[in-house]
Scaffold this active site. Structure first.
Site, PDB file in Angstrom:
ATOM      1  CG  HIS A  94      91.668   5.534  53.668  1.00  0.00           C
ATOM      2  ND1 HIS A  94      90.258   5.510  52.693  1.00  0.00           N
ATOM      3  CD2 HIS A  94      91.289   6.853  54.017  1.00  0.00           C
ATOM      4  CE1 HIS A  94      89.428   6.348  53.092  1.00  0.00           C
ATOM      5  NE2 HIS A  94      90.133   7.247  53.915  1.00  0.00           N
ATOM      6  CD  GLU A  95      93.752   9.264  55.962  1.00  0.00           C
ATOM      7  OE1 GLU A  95      93.490  10.323  55.370  1.00  0.00           O
ATOM      8  OE2 GLU A  95      92.784   8.699  56.657  1.00  0.00           O
TER       9      GLU A  95
ATOM     10  CG  HIS B 186      91.688  11.097  51.152  1.00  0.00           C
ATOM     11  ND1 HIS B 186      90.369  11.088  50.666  1.00  0.00           N
ATOM     12  CD2 HIS B 186      91.573  10.282  52.243  1.00  0.00           C
ATOM     13  CE1 HIS B 186      89.553  10.672  51.325  1.00  0.00           C
ATOM     14  NE2 HIS B 186      90.180  10.200  52.320  1.00  0.00           N
TER      15      HIS B 186
ATOM     16  CD  GLU C 217      86.966   9.882  53.539  1.00  0.00           C
ATOM     17  OE1 GLU C 217      87.727   8.981  53.857  1.00  0.00           O
ATOM     18  OE2 GLU C 217      87.382  11.110  53.624  1.00  0.00           O
TER      19      GLU C 217
END
Length: 421
Positions: free
Chosen positions: A276-277, A280, A356
């Site tokens: 997920h990070e 970004h 997100e």
């Protein structure tokens, strides 16, 4: 006097309405369609955890939505009672050089505001301790508070001094000059600050789990992230909640895991969070967010300029201010910026929620294992005692992420384009 009483009545009515709204929120509410599924806290939390989350979140929501306008009222009182002008006179009595006057004024002003906010900050810290969200002692907490105060003061003194110097030299264009000067500062705090300033508060060291480190670096290579090291940071000194992030750009890129995350999540759950990070980073959310921040600050500087001028022209003498370049008018700037920031928060948070959501989608495509994502978000909610479905008012003004209920449901039912190449 009359306007002050009207303002007080409005504040009391507002606080009563906000209190009623939050105190009447149902416990562990989720939409009918999600009940009984993995997004329903009743399926993965104990009754005690659910009760604790309801109590904690209610107090947190009340403290934010009440303390924010109360702080606006305090800044207003600092001006109308002549306290800000008194602080300016004290600083002028000690030094003739404007930089030192600004330093003394800011020291006294920030110390005063810190003391006013201290009881609430202390109460919230003790609340976190009582619910096991932190083990930090009072002494360690005060040390971090002191470090934050010192860093903020060191940054604020030259920044505000230069701002007032520009206002004095160019009263009509200071906002444009200030905006241009804010751009390199924005870039610094976005890309360099995590590497330079975060070590003031915590210790960073290479990830000790070599197998997990290699798995994360393999993930990073798949995502074309230029990193050859993974760091763990001792955030357990301050909190028992979980987090991880990818920060910096180019040579400053860092993959960081909180030690609490390492302690409480399984390796596959950590890999999902890291995916997920990395999403970004891959989707350049930080870069696009920075660009949006620069555009938004242009609008903000112009609005502050107009409102600040209007307040000075209409009430300057009443507030004991000598003009736009009088440092005693700084609470006006702080008040206007705070109100505008609050007003802009729904837009900023809507953009953040989109990013997100996009990062969640990237993580699902990269990992191709919805179960680990569901478990990761369930453990995040349970360990951090997070409200999985905050009230609409909270989500509108404060929600920088989709609700955890929405995220779990999205992971569960995602049907996308397949694994990231």
């Amino acid at each position: 006097m009359k306007r002050g009483l009207i303002g007080l009545v409005i504040l009391i009515v507002y606080c009563a309405a906000v209190s009623y709204y939050f105190l009447h929120q149902p416990e562990a509410y989720v939409p009918e369609a999600l009940r009984g599924g993995p997004a329903d806290p009743g399926t993965f939390m104990t009754d005690e955890q659910i009760r604790s989350i309801h109590r904690l979140s209610t107090i947190g929501y009340l403290s934010y939505f009440i303390s924010t306008p109360v702080m606006w009222g305090i800044l207003f009182l600092l001006l109308t009672l002549g306290i800000s002008a008194w602080l300016r006179r004290r600083s002028e009595g000690l030094f003739r050089w404007s930089l030192l006057q600004m330093a003394v004024y800011l020291l006294m002003l920030q110390l005063l505001l810190e003391l006013i906010q201290f009881p609430l900050s202390y109460y919230l810290h003790q609340l976190d301790r009582s619910y096991g969200l932190t083990n930090q002692s009072f002494g360690a907490w005060m040390l971090d508070l002191g470090k934050s105060f010192g860093v903020n003061l060191i940054v604020s003194i030259p920044m505000y001094w230069l701002l007032y110097w520009v206002i004095n030299k160019s009263p009509r264009r200071w906002w444009l000059i200030g905006w241009a000067a804010s751009i390199p500062l924005t870039l610094f705090f976005t890309f360099i600050q995590p590497v330079v300033m975060e070590p003031i508060f915590n210790d960073f060291k290479p990830l000790q789990n070599q197998e997990l480190k290699q798995q994360i670096l393999d993930e990073a290579r798949q995502a074309n992230i230029p990193a050859d090291q993974v760091y763990q940071v001792d955030k357990s000194r301050q909190t028992n909640t979980l987090n991880a992030y990818v920060s910096g750009i180019g040579a400053t890129t860092r993959i960081v895991l909180w030690d609490t995350t390492l302690q409480k999540l399984k390796p596959d759950e950590i890999l999902f969070i890291m995916a997920h990070e990395m999403g970004h980073y891959v989707k350049k959310h930080v870069l696009w967010g920075t660009l949006w921040g620069i555009v938004e600050s242009f609008i903000g500087f112009w609005l502050v300029y107009r409102l600040w001028n209007w307040i000075h022209q209409r009430w300057g003498p009443t507030l004991r201010l000598r003009g736009l370049s009088d440092i005693a008018g700084l609470p006006i700037l702080l008040l206007v910026v705070s109100v505008l920031t609050f007003a802009a928060s729904p837009i900023d948070n809507a953009i953040s929620r989109m990013q997100e959501h996009s990062a969640d989608e990237y993580a699902i495509q990269l990992r191709m294992n919805p179960d680990e994502g569901i478990r990761a978000y369930q453990h995040l909610a349970a360990n951090s005692l997070s409200d999985v479905n905050p009230p609409p008012l909270v989500q509108f003004f404060v929600g920088s992420h989709p609700t955890l209920a929405q995220r779990i449901d999205f992971v569960q039912h995602y049907a996308g384009e397949g694994k990231v190449k």
